[in-house]
Design a protein around this motif. Structure first.
Motif, PDB file in Angstrom:
ATOM      1  N   TRP A  23      36.807  32.219  41.064  1.00  0.00           N
ATOM      2  CA  TRP A  23      36.303  33.592  40.946  1.00  0.00           C
ATOM      3  C   TRP A  23      37.455  34.590  40.872  1.00  0.00           C
ATOM      4  CZ3 TRP A  23      32.599  32.639  45.630  1.00  0.00           C
ATOM      5  CH2 TRP A  23      31.527  31.843  45.203  1.00  0.00           C
ATOM      6  N   VAL A  24      38.456  34.387  41.725  1.00  0.00           N
ATOM      7  CA  VAL A  24      39.610  35.297  41.721  1.00  0.00           C
ATOM      8  C   VAL A  24      40.382  35.171  40.403  1.00  0.00           C
ATOM      9  CG1 VAL A  24      41.773  35.897  42.865  1.00  0.00           C
ATOM     10  CG2 VAL A  24      39.795  35.209  44.239  1.00  0.00           C
ATOM     11  N   LEU A  25      40.616  33.935  39.964  1.00  0.00           N
ATOM     12  CA  LEU A  25      41.338  33.716  38.717  1.00  0.00           C
ATOM     13  C   LEU A  25      40.604  34.340  37.535  1.00  0.00           C
ATOM     14  CD1 LEU A  25      43.640  32.470  37.090  1.00  0.00           C
ATOM     15  CD2 LEU A  25      42.366  30.308  37.078  1.00  0.00           C
ATOM     16  N   SER A  26      39.291  34.244  37.525  1.00  0.00           N
ATOM     17  CA  SER A  26      38.527  34.816  36.414  1.00  0.00           C
ATOM     18  C   SER A  26      38.688  36.335  36.348  1.00  0.00           C
ATOM     19  CB  SER A  26      37.048  34.444  36.535  1.00  0.00           C
ATOM     20  OG  SER A  26      36.447  35.075  37.648  1.00  0.00           O
ATOM     21  N   GLU A  27      38.804  36.984  37.520  1.00  0.00           N
ATOM     22  CA  GLU A  27      39.035  38.428  37.524  1.00  0.00           C
ATOM     23  C   GLU A  27      40.397  38.763  36.929  1.00  0.00           C
ATOM     24  OE1 GLU A  27      36.529  39.156  41.672  1.00  0.00           O
ATOM     25  OE2 GLU A  27      38.568  39.927  41.482  1.00  0.00           O
ATOM     26  N   VAL A  28      41.408  37.975  37.299  1.00  0.00           N
ATOM     27  CA  VAL A  28      42.761  38.198  36.767  1.00  0.00           C
ATOM     28  C   VAL A  28      42.778  38.025  35.253  1.00  0.00           C
ATOM     29  CG1 VAL A  28      45.122  37.282  36.722  1.00  0.00           C
ATOM     30  CG2 VAL A  28      43.926  37.552  38.911  1.00  0.00           C
ATOM     31  N   LEU A  29      42.178  36.950  34.767  1.00  0.00           N
ATOM     32  CA  LEU A  29      42.182  36.673  33.334  1.00  0.00           C
ATOM     33  C   LEU A  29      41.331  37.675  32.560  1.00  0.00           C
ATOM     34  CD1 LEU A  29      42.022  32.762  33.253  1.00  0.00           C
ATOM     35  CD2 LEU A  29      44.021  34.274  33.104  1.00  0.00           C
ATOM     36  N   ARG A  30      40.267  38.144  33.167  1.00  0.00           N
ATOM     37  CA  ARG A  30      39.467  39.189  32.516  1.00  0.00           C
ATOM     38  C   ARG A  30      40.326  40.430  32.265  1.00  0.00           C
ATOM     39  NH1 ARG A  30      35.868  41.732  36.681  1.00  0.00           N
ATOM     40  NH2 ARG A  30      37.966  42.435  37.243  1.00  0.00           N
ATOM     41  N   ASP A  31      41.140  40.806  33.267  1.00  0.00           N
ATOM     42  CA  ASP A  31      42.006  41.968  33.106  1.00  0.00           C
ATOM     43  C   ASP A  31      43.083  41.720  32.056  1.00  0.00           C
ATOM     44  OD1 ASP A  31      40.506  43.192  35.061  1.00  0.00           O
ATOM     45  OD2 ASP A  31      41.947  42.826  36.675  1.00  0.00           O
TER      46      ASP A  31
ATOM     47  N   TYR B 180      46.195  37.905  47.842  1.00  0.00           N
ATOM     48  CA  TYR B 180      46.673  38.645  49.013  1.00  0.00           C
ATOM     49  C   TYR B 180      45.761  39.839  49.310  1.00  0.00           C
ATOM     50  CZ  TYR B 180      49.690  41.384  52.058  1.00  0.00           C
ATOM     51  OH  TYR B 180      50.179  42.109  53.106  1.00  0.00           O
ATOM     52  N   ALA B 181      45.392  40.576  48.251  1.00  0.00           N
ATOM     53  CA  ALA B 181      44.551  41.760  48.431  1.00  0.00           C
ATOM     54  C   ALA B 181      43.168  41.400  48.952  1.00  0.00           C
ATOM     55  CB  ALA B 181      44.429  42.511  47.112  1.00  0.00           C
ATOM     56  N   LYS B 182      42.708  40.200  48.655  1.00  0.00           N
ATOM     57  CA  LYS B 182      41.379  39.772  49.063  1.00  0.00           C
ATOM     58  C   LYS B 182      41.405  38.951  50.352  1.00  0.00           C
ATOM     59  CE  LYS B 182      40.031  39.624  44.189  1.00  0.00           C
ATOM     60  NZ  LYS B 182      39.144  40.794  44.176  1.00  0.00           N
ATOM     61  N   GLY B 183      42.594  38.749  50.910  1.00  0.00           N
ATOM     62  CA  GLY B 183      42.697  38.003  52.158  1.00  0.00           C
ATOM     63  C   GLY B 183      42.479  36.523  52.007  1.00  0.00           C
ATOM     64  N   VAL B 184      42.795  35.981  50.824  1.00  0.00           N
ATOM     65  CA  VAL B 184      42.613  34.557  50.559  1.00  0.00           C
ATOM     66  C   VAL B 184      43.976  33.862  50.646  1.00  0.00           C
ATOM     67  CG1 VAL B 184      41.814  32.839  48.885  1.00  0.00           C
ATOM     68  CG2 VAL B 184      40.689  35.074  49.025  1.00  0.00           C
ATOM     69  N   PRO B 185      44.084  32.726  51.328  1.00  0.00           N
ATOM     70  CA  PRO B 185      45.363  32.008  51.416  1.00  0.00           C
ATOM     71  C   PRO B 185      45.941  31.707  50.031  1.00  0.00           C
ATOM     72  CG  PRO B 185      43.803  31.091  52.963  1.00  0.00           C
ATOM     73  CD  PRO B 185      43.031  32.071  52.133  1.00  0.00           C
ATOM     74  N   LEU B 186      47.261  31.776  49.931  1.00  0.00           N
ATOM     75  CA  LEU B 186      47.914  31.615  48.638  1.00  0.00           C
ATOM     76  C   LEU B 186      47.768  30.197  48.089  1.00  0.00           C
ATOM     77  CD1 LEU B 186      51.258  33.616  48.970  1.00  0.00           C
ATOM     78  CD2 LEU B 186      49.086  34.347  48.005  1.00  0.00           C
ATOM     79  N   ASN B 187      47.403  30.128  46.814  1.00  0.00           N
ATOM     80  CA  ASN B 187      47.340  28.894  46.049  1.00  0.00           C
ATOM     81  C   ASN B 187      47.915  29.170  44.667  1.00  0.00           C
ATOM     82  OD1 ASN B 187      45.278  26.412  47.104  1.00  0.00           O
ATOM     83  ND2 ASN B 187      45.199  28.324  48.244  1.00  0.00           N
ATOM     84  N   GLN B 188      48.539  28.175  44.068  1.00  0.00           N
ATOM     85  CA  GLN B 188      49.071  28.329  42.719  1.00  0.00           C
ATOM     86  C   GLN B 188      48.053  27.864  41.686  1.00  0.00           C
ATOM     87  OE1 GLN B 188      52.599  25.868  43.092  1.00  0.00           O
ATOM     88  NE2 GLN B 188      53.922  27.654  42.899  1.00  0.00           N
ATOM     89  N   ILE B 189      48.074  28.518  40.520  1.00  0.00           N
ATOM     90  CA  ILE B 189      47.327  27.994  39.393  1.00  0.00           C
ATOM     91  C   ILE B 189      48.033  26.733  38.890  1.00  0.00           C
ATOM     92  CG2 ILE B 189      46.359  30.207  38.675  1.00  0.00           C
ATOM     93  CD1 ILE B 189      48.603  30.399  36.580  1.00  0.00           C
ATOM     94  N   ILE B 190      47.280  25.858  38.240  1.00  0.00           N
ATOM     95  CA  ILE B 190      47.840  24.611  37.717  1.00  0.00           C
ATOM     96  C   ILE B 190      47.757  24.614  36.197  1.00  0.00           C
ATOM     97  CG2 ILE B 190      47.604  22.101  37.636  1.00  0.00           C
ATOM     98  CD1 ILE B 190      46.555  22.166  40.467  1.00  0.00           C
ATOM     99  N   VAL B 191      48.904  24.445  35.555  1.00  0.00           N
ATOM    100  CA  VAL B 191      48.985  24.386  34.097  1.00  0.00           C
ATOM    101  C   VAL B 191      48.829  22.923  33.682  1.00  0.00           C
ATOM    102  CG1 VAL B 191      50.392  24.905  32.072  1.00  0.00           C
ATOM    103  CG2 VAL B 191      50.530  26.369  34.098  1.00  0.00           C
ATOM    104  N   THR B 192      47.864  22.652  32.817  1.00  0.00           N
ATOM    105  CA  THR B 192      47.583  21.261  32.434  1.00  0.00           C
ATOM    106  C   THR B 192      48.059  20.906  31.034  1.00  0.00           C
ATOM    107  OG1 THR B 192      45.367  21.916  31.710  1.00  0.00           O
ATOM    108  CG2 THR B 192      45.602  21.096  33.964  1.00  0.00           C
ATOM    109  N   SER B 193      48.254  21.906  30.183  1.00  0.00           N
ATOM    110  CA  SER B 193      48.724  21.629  28.823  1.00  0.00           C
ATOM    111  C   SER B 193      49.509  22.815  28.301  1.00  0.00           C
ATOM    112  CB  SER B 193      47.541  21.319  27.890  1.00  0.00           C
ATOM    113  OG  SER B 193      48.005  20.945  26.610  1.00  0.00           O
ATOM    114  N   ILE B 194      50.613  22.508  27.597  1.00  0.00           N
ATOM    115  CA  ILE B 194      51.460  23.595  27.087  1.00  0.00           C
ATOM    116  C   ILE B 194      51.669  23.371  25.580  1.00  0.00           C
ATOM    117  CG2 ILE B 194      53.506  24.980  27.583  1.00  0.00           C
ATOM    118  CD1 ILE B 194      53.721  23.638  30.283  1.00  0.00           C
TER     119      ILE B 194
ATOM    120  N   LYS C 219      39.815  44.390  53.044  1.00  0.00           N
ATOM    121  CA  LYS C 219      40.161  43.453  51.984  1.00  0.00           C
ATOM    122  C   LYS C 219      39.272  43.714  50.770  1.00  0.00           C
ATOM    123  CE  LYS C 219      43.142  41.373  54.575  1.00  0.00           C
ATOM    124  NZ  LYS C 219      44.586  41.567  54.342  1.00  0.00           N
ATOM    125  N   HIS C 220      39.843  43.520  49.608  1.00  0.00           N
ATOM    126  CA  HIS C 220      39.077  43.708  48.379  1.00  0.00           C
ATOM    127  C   HIS C 220      38.016  42.613  48.249  1.00  0.00           C
ATOM    128  CE1 HIS C 220      42.584  46.101  46.346  1.00  0.00           C
ATOM    129  NE2 HIS C 220      42.259  46.545  47.543  1.00  0.00           N
TER     130      HIS C 220
END
Length: 262
Positions: A231-239, A167-181, A81-82
């Protein structure tokens, strides 16, 4: 009889194509079980010793070739796992201030709407972003679920990349939550009564800007610690930011990543 059984096994092996891991395991178990069954029968025929060239399957026959059963270490070694690395500093990784984001909002967005009634008439310029398999939208009290197509695609890609990373890191799936659009001018006026960060010229007015909270997530498989998901979300957003798809600000008081599509 023993030769018939053994020849049958050898013939099956010769004609096997490269197996999957599951096929290998099933095949291996089946062969072992079959040999276990016929061994007592072979002993009962009065043979004190089975000829080495018959029962001791030769290297060229049962030492299954690389393309068949001789599974190398790299095949059976379960994919690692990553690691979760996060970013060294949220503040440094996501520094894009209002002055930067408003320029992108003006460039890529629509003309601000006064209220929801006007927004309904502008749907030809906007995309509805309600519930999605890739993200969860909070109850919106100060914004409406519309974005320009470019920003709607950004949000979906972030949600999908977050899934892929979990999935790549072996973490159970969770959705991000959008709070303002997207916010109307009326929304901004109401927010200014109790939120000092709400400005007259908010990026949210243009349908280009999204707030995604980092301290809450919507569990799909099972709940995971918020810090891990952050931590995972921050990696995605950094990319995403490195790919120059969005300007992103780490908001401490609001507990969200504030981002505007580029």
């Amino acid at each position: 009889m023993k030769k018939e059984y053994i020849n049958l096994i050898i013939e099956k092996v010769k004609h096997l194509k490269a197996p999957t891991k599951r096929q290998y395991l099933l095949g291996f178990v089946a062969v072992v079980a079959l040999l276990a069954l016929i061994r007592p029968f072979v002993a009962g025929e009065g043979s004190d010793a089975v000829e080495e060239e018959t029962f001791n399957v030769q290297h060229s026959t049962f030492n299954v070739q690389h393309s068949t059963f001789n599974v190398q270490h790299s095949t059976f070694n379960v994919e690692k796992k990553h690691r979760i690395n996060s970013v060294p500093s949220y503040k440094d990784a996501f520094p894009d201030l209002q002055e930067t984001q408003i320029l992108a909002a003006n460039k890529n967005g629509v003309r601000p709407v006064q209220n929801r009634e006007e927004a309904e008439k502008r749907k030809n310029e906007l995309v509805y972003v309600g519930e999605s398999p890739y993200y969860h939208v909070d109850k919106l009290n100060s914004s409406i679920p519309y974005l320009v197509p470019r920003a709607a695609m950004l949000l979906q890609d972030i949600g999908q990349a977050f899934y892929d990373s979990l999935y790549a890191k072996g973490v159970p799936l969770n959705q991000i939550i959008v709070t303002s659009i997207m916010r109307t001018k009326d929304d901004v006026a109401r927010l200014q009564r109790h939120n000092g960060n709400a400005t007259d010229n908010s990026c949210h007015l243009y349908g280009t800007t999204i707030d995604v909270c980092y301290n809450r997530y919507h569990a799909i498989d099972r709940e995971v610690r918020n810090d891990t998901l952050k931590w995972v979300l921050s990696e995605v957003l950094r990319d995403i930011r490195r790919d120059k798809r969005a300007y992103i600000k780490y908001e401490v008081k609001q507990g969200c990543f504030h981002m505007t599509v580029r």
